[in-house]
Write a protein that holds these residues in place. Sequence first.
Motif, PDB file in Angstrom:
ATOM      1  N   ASP A  58       0.829  -1.203   0.000  1.00 38.91           N
ATOM      2  CA  ASP A  58       0.000   0.000   0.000  1.00 38.91           C
ATOM      3  C   ASP A  58       0.863   1.253   0.000  1.00 38.91           C
ATOM      4  N   SER A  59       0.257   2.354  -0.402  1.00 45.59           N
ATOM      5  CA  SER A  59       0.972   3.626  -0.462  1.00 45.59           C
ATOM      6  C   SER A  59       0.076   4.742   0.067  1.00 45.59           C
ATOM      7  N   VAL A  60       0.617   5.550   0.964  1.00 43.92           N
ATOM      8  CA  VAL A  60      -0.061   6.742   1.464  1.00 43.92           C
ATOM      9  C   VAL A  60       0.916   7.896   1.305  1.00 43.92           C
ATOM     10  N   LEU A  61       0.478   8.944   0.639  1.00 45.17           N
ATOM     11  CA  LEU A  61       1.330  10.090   0.357  1.00 45.17           C
ATOM     12  C   LEU A  61       0.779  11.313   1.077  1.00 45.17           C
ATOM     13  N   PHE A  62       1.635  12.014   1.802  1.00 40.32           N
ATOM     14  CA  PHE A  62       1.246  13.220   2.529  1.00 40.32           C
ATOM     15  C   PHE A  62       1.901  14.435   1.885  1.00 40.32           C
ATOM     16  N   TYR A  63       1.104  15.427   1.539  1.00 39.54           N
ATOM     17  CA  TYR A  63       1.623  16.723   1.124  1.00 39.54           C
ATOM     18  C   TYR A  63       1.440  17.639   2.324  1.00 39.54           C
ATOM     19  N   VAL A  64       2.528  18.052   2.924  1.00 38.47           N
ATOM     20  CA  VAL A  64       2.478  18.878   4.124  1.00 38.47           C
ATOM     21  C   VAL A  64       2.759  20.321   3.721  1.00 38.47           C
ATOM     22  N   LEU A  65       1.793  21.185   3.983  1.00 43.12           N
ATOM     23  CA  LEU A  65       1.906  22.597   3.637  1.00 43.12           C
ATOM     24  C   LEU A  65       1.906  23.409   4.928  1.00 43.12           C
ATOM     25  N   GLY A  66       2.567  24.514   4.904  1.00 44.60           N
ATOM     26  CA  GLY A  66       2.671  25.325   6.116  1.00 44.60           C
ATOM     27  C   GLY A  66       1.323  25.760   6.656  1.00 44.60           C
ATOM     28  N   SER A  67       0.445  26.216   5.776  1.00 40.41           N
ATOM     29  CA  SER A  67      -0.837  26.740   6.211  1.00 40.41           C
ATOM     30  C   SER A  67      -1.793  26.767   5.030  1.00 40.41           C
ATOM     31  N   GLN A  68      -3.065  26.652   5.315  1.00 42.38           N
ATOM     32  CA  GLN A  68      -4.078  26.742   4.272  1.00 42.38           C
ATOM     33  C   GLN A  68      -4.103  28.145   3.672  1.00 42.38           C
ATOM     34  N   ARG A  69      -3.661  29.126   4.449  1.00 39.60           N
ATOM     35  CA  ARG A  69      -3.673  30.512   4.013  1.00 39.60           C
ATOM     36  C   ARG A  69      -2.927  30.710   2.699  1.00 39.60           C
ATOM     37  N   TYR A  70      -1.868  29.943   2.486  1.00 40.46           N
ATOM     38  CA  TYR A  70      -1.033  30.134   1.305  1.00 40.46           C
ATOM     39  C   TYR A  70      -1.298  29.104   0.215  1.00 40.46           C
ATOM     40  N   THR A  71      -2.448  28.476   0.258  1.00 40.87           N
ATOM     41  CA  THR A  71      -2.791  27.489  -0.758  1.00 40.87           C
ATOM     42  C   THR A  71      -4.051  27.922  -1.499  1.00 40.87           C
ATOM     43  N   THR A  72      -4.168  27.468  -2.726  1.00 39.41           N
ATOM     44  CA  THR A  72      -5.398  27.650  -3.487  1.00 39.41           C
ATOM     45  C   THR A  72      -5.745  26.321  -4.117  1.00 39.41           C
ATOM     46  N   ARG A  73      -7.026  26.172  -4.423  1.00 36.26           N
ATOM     47  CA  ARG A  73      -7.466  24.939  -5.064  1.00 36.26           C
ATOM     48  C   ARG A  73      -8.484  25.315  -6.120  1.00 36.26           C
ATOM     49  N   GLU A  74      -8.347  24.726  -7.272  1.00 35.97           N
ATOM     50  CA  GLU A  74      -9.301  24.935  -8.350  1.00 35.97           C
ATOM     51  C   GLU A  74      -9.900  23.599  -8.721  1.00 35.97           C
ATOM     52  N   LEU A  75     -11.180  23.591  -8.969  1.00 32.61           N
ATOM     53  CA  LEU A  75     -11.893  22.371  -9.349  1.00 32.61           C
ATOM     54  C   LEU A  75     -12.265  22.444 -10.816  1.00 32.61           C
ATOM     55  N   MET A  76     -12.046  21.350 -11.506  1.00 33.38           N
ATOM     56  CA  MET A  76     -12.451  21.207 -12.890  1.00 33.38           C
ATOM     57  C   MET A  76     -13.353  19.988 -12.946  1.00 33.38           C
ATOM     58  N   GLY A  77     -14.571  20.126 -13.392  1.00 32.94           N
ATOM     59  CA  GLY A  77     -15.482  18.991 -13.421  1.00 32.94           C
ATOM     60  C   GLY A  77     -16.399  18.984 -12.210  1.00 32.94           C
ATOM     61  N   ILE A  78     -16.928  17.823 -11.896  1.00 32.84           N
ATOM     62  CA  ILE A  78     -17.901  17.721 -10.812  1.00 32.84           C
ATOM     63  C   ILE A  78     -17.228  17.657  -9.451  1.00 32.84           C
ATOM     64  N   LYS A  79     -17.930  18.157  -8.456  1.00 33.17           N
ATOM     65  CA  LYS A  79     -17.424  18.105  -7.085  1.00 33.17           C
ATOM     66  C   LYS A  79     -17.729  16.729  -6.509  1.00 33.17           C
ATOM     67  N   LYS A  80     -16.726  16.121  -5.886  1.00 32.11           N
ATOM     68  CA  LYS A  80     -16.908  14.845  -5.208  1.00 32.11           C
ATOM     69  C   LYS A  80     -16.598  15.054  -3.745  1.00 32.11           C
ATOM     70  N   GLY A  81     -16.894  14.072  -2.937  1.00 28.63           N
ATOM     71  CA  GLY A  81     -16.584  14.168  -1.520  1.00 28.63           C
ATOM     72  C   GLY A  81     -17.747  14.711  -0.735  1.00 28.63           C
ATOM     73  N   GLY A  82     -17.452  15.079   0.499  1.00 33.65           N
ATOM     74  CA  GLY A  82     -18.479  15.582   1.393  1.00 33.65           C
ATOM     75  C   GLY A  82     -19.031  16.921   0.938  1.00 33.65           C
ATOM     76  N   GLU A  83     -20.137  17.304   1.523  1.00 33.95           N
ATOM     77  CA  GLU A  83     -20.760  18.576   1.180  1.00 33.95           C
ATOM     78  C   GLU A  83     -19.947  19.762   1.672  1.00 33.95           C
ATOM     79  N   GLU A  84     -19.232  19.588   2.769  1.00 31.14           N
ATOM     80  CA  GLU A  84     -18.475  20.699   3.325  1.00 31.14           C
ATOM     81  C   GLU A  84     -17.126  20.819   2.610  1.00 31.14           C
ATOM     82  N   TRP A  85     -16.844  21.991   2.156  1.00 35.47           N
ATOM     83  CA  TRP A  85     -15.536  22.303   1.592  1.00 35.47           C
ATOM     84  C   TRP A  85     -14.739  22.948   2.692  1.00 35.47           C
TER      85      TRP A  85
END
Length: 87
Positions: A58-85
């Motif tokens: 098995d493989s588990v990969l962690f991307y560790v970022l200093g803070s959410q403040r300095y990150t952005t995320r863009e979605l292309m296509g349909i939203k998956k996952g829980g209702e809460e972003w």
Amino acid sequence: MYLILVYDVNVKRVAKVLKTARKYLHWVQNSVLEGELTEAGFRKLKADLARVIDLREDSVLFYVLGSQRYTTRELMGIKKGGEEWIW
């Protein structure tokens, strides 16, 4: 810290890995979770996952970022996952 977790595990363990990771992070897409964690929370998450996965296949990969403040995320296509972003 802000963490993105991506996993690729044997189908027999997918549900257990997801259930374990959701105790700490928010599910956003198949095999992807993200969220804010303390150092202690990160250590606990890794310890819990180590009891669930098989390190030989098995493989588990962690991307560790200093803070959410300095990150952005863009979605292309349909939203998956829980209702809460996280944003």
